[in-house]
Design a protein around this motif. Structure first.
Motif, mmCIF file in Angstrom:
data_model
loop_
_atom_site.group_PDB
_atom_site.id
_atom_site.type_symbol
_atom_site.label_atom_id
_atom_site.label_comp_id
_atom_site.label_asym_id
_atom_site.label_seq_id
_atom_site.Cartn_x
_atom_site.Cartn_y
_atom_site.Cartn_z
ATOM 1 N N PHE A 11 0.826 -1.208 0.000
ATOM 2 C CA PHE A 11 0.000 0.000 0.000
ATOM 3 C C PHE A 11 0.861 1.260 0.000
ATOM 4 N N VAL A 12 1.914 1.282 0.803
ATOM 5 C CA VAL A 12 2.799 2.449 0.847
ATOM 6 C C VAL A 12 3.438 2.686 -0.517
ATOM 7 N N GLU A 13 3.817 1.608 -1.196
ATOM 8 C CA GLU A 13 4.444 1.756 -2.511
ATOM 9 C C GLU A 13 3.442 2.282 -3.533
ATOM 10 N N ILE A 14 2.191 1.831 -3.443
ATOM 11 C CA ILE A 14 1.146 2.339 -4.340
ATOM 12 C C ILE A 14 0.949 3.833 -4.125
ATOM 13 N N VAL A 15 0.921 4.246 -2.866
ATOM 14 C CA VAL A 15 0.759 5.666 -2.551
ATOM 15 C C VAL A 15 1.952 6.465 -3.072
ATOM 16 N N ASN A 16 3.161 5.942 -2.867
ATOM 17 C CA ASN A 16 4.363 6.648 -3.311
ATOM 18 C C ASN A 16 4.408 6.796 -4.834
ATOM 19 N N LYS A 17 4.013 5.738 -5.530
ATOM 20 C CA LYS A 17 4.116 5.742 -6.993
ATOM 21 C C LYS A 17 2.864 6.285 -7.666
ATOM 22 N N GLY A 18 1.736 6.285 -6.953
ATOM 23 C CA GLY A 18 0.496 6.761 -7.538
ATOM 24 C C GLY A 18 -0.072 5.848 -8.585
ATOM 25 N N PRO A 48 -13.005 3.973 1.961
ATOM 26 C CA PRO A 48 -12.109 3.698 0.833
ATOM 27 C C PRO A 48 -10.726 4.321 1.037
ATOM 28 N N LEU A 49 -9.698 3.564 0.676
ATOM 29 C CA LEU A 49 -8.326 4.054 0.727
ATOM 30 C C LEU A 49 -7.929 4.732 -0.576
ATOM 31 N N THR A 50 -8.478 4.231 -1.675
ATOM 32 C CA THR A 50 -8.175 4.782 -2.997
ATOM 33 C C THR A 50 -9.456 4.849 -3.817
ATOM 34 N N GLU A 51 -9.391 5.599 -4.893
ATOM 35 C CA GLU A 51 -10.492 5.614 -5.851
ATOM 36 C C GLU A 51 -9.924 5.833 -7.242
ATOM 37 N N VAL A 59 -5.454 8.560 -4.123
ATOM 38 C CA VAL A 59 -5.502 8.156 -2.717
ATOM 39 C C VAL A 59 -6.451 9.106 -1.993
ATOM 40 N N THR A 60 -7.389 8.549 -1.241
ATOM 41 C CA THR A 60 -8.345 9.377 -0.512
ATOM 42 C C THR A 60 -7.659 10.011 0.690
ATOM 43 N N PRO A 61 -8.260 11.055 1.284
ATOM 44 C CA PRO A 61 -7.693 11.633 2.512
ATOM 45 C C PRO A 61 -7.511 10.587 3.613
ATOM 46 N N PHE A 62 -8.492 9.680 3.748
ATOM 47 C CA PHE A 62 -8.370 8.601 4.730
ATOM 48 C C PHE A 62 -7.188 7.694 4.371
ATOM 49 N N GLY A 63 -7.057 7.366 3.098
ATOM 50 C CA GLY A 63 -5.947 6.523 2.649
ATOM 51 C C GLY A 63 -4.600 7.172 2.907
#
Length: 306
Positions: A11-18, A48-51, A59-63
């Motif tokens: 999940f962290v890698e998805i957030v970092n890479k978008g 939801p973490l992403t959309e 990435v959502t604010p919660f995500g």
């Protein structure tokens, strides 16, 4: 909740890479495998973490908040592993270096024996453009950076590693058919430049302006490898560091053209913020370089002074 450390890492890698695709490449996993881990992680949260909007992942604010917490957890886990290794008498921790693109031909040779001798080191090297390297230093994101021109607005310590020399070059095939003096290259031939902010471009522009040379046509490329291939293909002439084109010169694909005032001479420097508190790993790496850099330079770069 029963999320795993692997799911946190994904999940962290998805957030970092978008992007799921880019995250899968960074993690050396298949895209379906990363998507499955993201779904399993998402299933444990009511929000939801992403959309996905227009085929782009957001990435959502919660995500974003969950990603911050996940990074903190992963850092603590890494700290446990490092402390365990240190109690076992091993050198362990993170070592991060930001390198300008041409520096990829230099830095690995000064790193390989040190990193291989300490397998518990978590090492990363970001090969990027000069602007990003300087920003990494400004924001204290890395232990060290490799540059050929020092940014003058930062207080830096430095360790010189290797001379860096830039020559006028062109396609070997193109050069055999060219007529006229070398001065006419700048007036009649297309000139190939790196992108704005590149140290190579800055050096090239300063040389041309200093010699008051006319330029008929400019072509811009955003990587040293692209610039090299364009020169080989005969797209134009350029002023380039020998460190990145030596093999092509030796193979007869690129010709070095003697020109008054060339080569331009700079220096490859390992730099770090003067007030930075170096980690045990970073300090050990500097001690290693102080001992071994002369031998490494002699072993791999004895051709530089030829």
């Amino acid at each position: 909740m029963k999320y795993t450390l692997h799911q946190l890492q994904v999940f962290v890698e998805i957030v970092n890479k978008g992007s799921v695709t880019k995250a899968s490449e960074a993690l050396f996993l298949t895209q379906p495998a990363v998507s499955i881990q993201l779904k399993k992680f998402q299933d444990q949260f009511p929000l939801p973490l992403t959309e996905v909007i227009g085929r782009k992942l957001y990435v959502t604010p919660f995500g974003t908040e969950i990603a911050v917490a996940a990074k903190r957890i992963l850092e603590e886990v890494a700290a446990i592993e490092y402390k365990t290794s240190r109690y076992q008498g091993k050198l362990a921790g993170k070592l991060s270096i930001s390198v300008v693109s041409t520096g990829k031909y230099v830095m690995p040779y000064y790193l390989s024996d040190f990193v291989n001798a300490h397998p518990d080191i978590d090492f990363s090297m970001d090969v990027t453009n000069k602007l990003k390297v300087v920003r990494d230093l400004e924001e204290n994101k890395v232990d060290f950076a490799l540059v050929s021109v020092l940014p003058d607005h930062l207080e830096l310590s430095r360790m010189p590693l290797l001379p860096n020399r830039l020559y006028l070059v062109g396609s070997a095939v193109h050069e055999t058919n060219r007529e006229g003096s070398e001065q006419l290259i700048f007036k009649e031939q297309p000139l190939l430049y790196r992108e704005q902010g590149s140290a190579t471009r800055n050096a090239m522009e300063a040389f041309i302006q200093g010699k008051n040379l006319p330029v008929s046509k400019k072509i811009e490329l955003t990587s040293n490898e692209a610039l090299k291939q364009a020169v080989i293909a005969g797209l134009g002439y350029s002023i380039m560091p020998m460190i990145g084109i030596r093999n092509a010169v030796n193979q007869g694909a690129i010709s070095v053209i003697p020109f008054d005032g060339l080569p331009i001479e700079t220096q490859w420097n390992l730099v770090w913020r003067k007030k930075k508190k170096l980690s045990p790993v970073a300090a050990s790496f500097l001690e290693y370089l102080e001992r071994e850099k002369t031998a490494i330079t002699s072993k791999f770069f004895d051709w530089v002074d030829e």
